[in-house]
Design an enzyme around this catalytic site. Structure first.
Site, PDB file in Angstrom:
ATOM      1  N   LYS A   1       0.887  -0.982   0.280  1.00  0.00           N
ATOM      2  CA  LYS A   1      -0.682  -0.144   0.458  1.00  0.00           C
ATOM      3  C   LYS A   1       1.092   1.158   0.140  1.00  0.00           C
ATOM      4  CE  LYS A   1      -4.229   1.298   2.850  1.00  0.00           C
ATOM      5  NZ  LYS A   1      -4.878   1.745   1.333  1.00  0.00           N
TER       6      LYS A   1
HETATM    7  C1  LIG Z   1      -6.438  -0.044  -3.360  1.00  0.00           C
HETATM    8  C2  LIG Z   1      -7.748  -0.801  -2.816  1.00  0.00           C
HETATM    9  N1  LIG Z   1      -7.903  -1.385  -2.528  1.00  0.00           N
HETATM   10  C3  LIG Z   1      -8.534  -2.328  -1.466  1.00  0.00           C
HETATM   11  C4  LIG Z   1      -8.608  -1.683  -0.705  1.00  0.00           C
HETATM   12  C5  LIG Z   1      -8.815  -2.287   1.050  1.00  0.00           C
HETATM   13  O1  LIG Z   1      -8.624  -3.006   1.717  1.00  0.00           O
HETATM   14  P1  LIG Z   1      -8.906  -3.031   3.327  1.00  0.00           P
HETATM   15  O2  LIG Z   1     -10.198  -3.347   2.945  1.00  0.00           O
HETATM   16  O3  LIG Z   1      -7.345  -3.161   3.994  1.00  0.00           O
HETATM   17  O4  LIG Z   1      -8.879  -1.207   3.903  1.00  0.00           O
HETATM   18  C6  LIG Z   1      -7.622  -0.420   0.039  1.00  0.00           C
HETATM   19  C7  LIG Z   1      -8.400   0.165   1.037  1.00  0.00           C
HETATM   20  O5  LIG Z   1      -7.051  -0.209   1.817  1.00  0.00           O
HETATM   21  C8  LIG Z   1      -7.081   0.286  -2.025  1.00  0.00           C
HETATM   22  O6  LIG Z   1      -6.960   1.478  -1.473  1.00  0.00           O
END
Ligand SMILES: Cc1ncc(COP(=O)(O)O)c(C=O)c1O
Length: 315
Positions: free
Chosen positions: A157
């Site tokens: 991330k």
């Molecule tokens: C590109 C992306 N995909 C999926 C998610 C979903 O991840 P999470 O459930 O850990 O927030 C996020 C958010 O963090 C994201 O930025």
């Protein structure tokens, strides 16, 4: 978004207005940062952070993939997050830890720049709106493909990688849709600009895998477990674009968006254009887990020790 009072910066709480960086911060130029999106909820047992351990683990994993040593331990980051919530007097909030290459030598080589860490918190409602969570949102398949493992690390991330999501989000918004759906580099369904995706047909829930370069969403894993615990079959596999149009139900998961149904994709209604029964079933259980109403998932919550009231005088 409602401004809070204090932001944690490299070990100290500073006023929101004073949480500033130098213009030669490496991450501003080259996107060399990693971050998390986390939420704390006001639960019957007090303020609690949803799946905090998993978020901190992913933050450290993302940092490691981009050669950053975080100068704090996981426990220190956890304690700092608790302190930031308490000192801001918040009962529920969104939490944004950020680890980034700070001001140092310019140029692409980052390893001689410091690694800075900040934690901001603020009150933030449902990212795709409360109405969106109830009625569903309209999505559009983006002309932008999701970043691939050929050139970056989609499982990290990382801040720079979000230019991809920004392009998709703005394109969808300008076209009159609430959210973008990105395909992967092979043309398979991948995810939203900030959410993972689930497609339901004939009672079976399918969701793209890491091989589609999704972000390893923590809400995604939670929704998979909840759906399986409810007795549904969940199959992680490649999904063809056309399956979006054949689906009975589609929903998205993410920390910001929580669990939001899609009611329309590319101007075609999903099912009968209203959130379907499986989506509503999983969403109800998911909301109960977030808000501490579920015994079964109680250990997904990290309780924040808010200062107890001063003891009553005994004399
Ligand atoms: C590109 C992306 N995909 C999926 C998610 C979903 O991840 P999470 O459930 O850990 O927030 C996020 C958010 O963090 C994201 O930025």
């Amino acid at each position: 978004m409602k401004q809070a009072d204090l932001i944690w910066m490299n070990g100290e709480l500073v006023a929101w207005e004073d949480a500033k960086v130098h213009v030669l911060t490496h991450a501003l130029h080259y996107g060399t940062g990693v971050f998390e999106g986390v939420r704390a909820y006001d639960t019957p047992r007090g303020t609690a952070i949803f799946r905090h351990t998993e978020h901190i683990d992913r933050l450290f994993a993302s940092a490691g993939m981009y050669y950053m040593d975080i100068p704090f331990s996981k426990e220190e980051i956890r304690a700092a997050t608790h302190e930031t919530i308490v000192r801001n007097g918040l009962r529920s909030c969104y939490i944004r830890p950020l680890v980034f290459r700070g001001a140092g030598p310019m140029g692409l080589y980052p390893l001689d720049c410091p690694v800075d860490v900040t934690i901001a918190v603020w009150e933030w409602g449902a990212y795709l709106g409360d109405e969106g969570k109830q009625r569903g949102v309209r999505g559009k398949v983006s002309s932008w493909r999701r970043i691939s493992s050929d050139s970056v690390i989609p499982l990290a991330k990382a801040t720079g990688q979000y230019l991809n999501s920004v392009l998709a989000k703005v394109e969808a918004d300008k076209a009159g849709y609430e959210e973008a759906i990105l395909l992967d580099d092979r043309g398979m369904v991948c995810e939203g600009s900030g959410e993972n995706l689930f497609v339901i047909r004939d009672g079976v829930i399918v969701t793209p895998t890491y091989a589609s370069d999704v972000l390893g969403g923590i809400s995604r894993l939670s929704a998979i477990q909840i759906a399986r615990d409810l007795g549904y079959e969940v199959v992680p596999r490649d999904i063809a674009r056309g399956e979006l149009y054949l689906a009975d139900e589609v929903f998205m998961t993410g920390t910001a968006a929580e669990l939001t149904p899609l009611r329309e994709i590319d101007d075609r209604p999903v099912g009968d254009g209203r959130p379907g029964p499986i989506t509503l079933d999983v969403q109800r259980e998911f909301e109960d887990a977030l808000h501490g109403r579920s015994e079964r998932y109680a250990d997904w919550l990290d309780l924040v020790q808010t200062p107890s009231a001063a003891p009553a005088p005994t004399t």
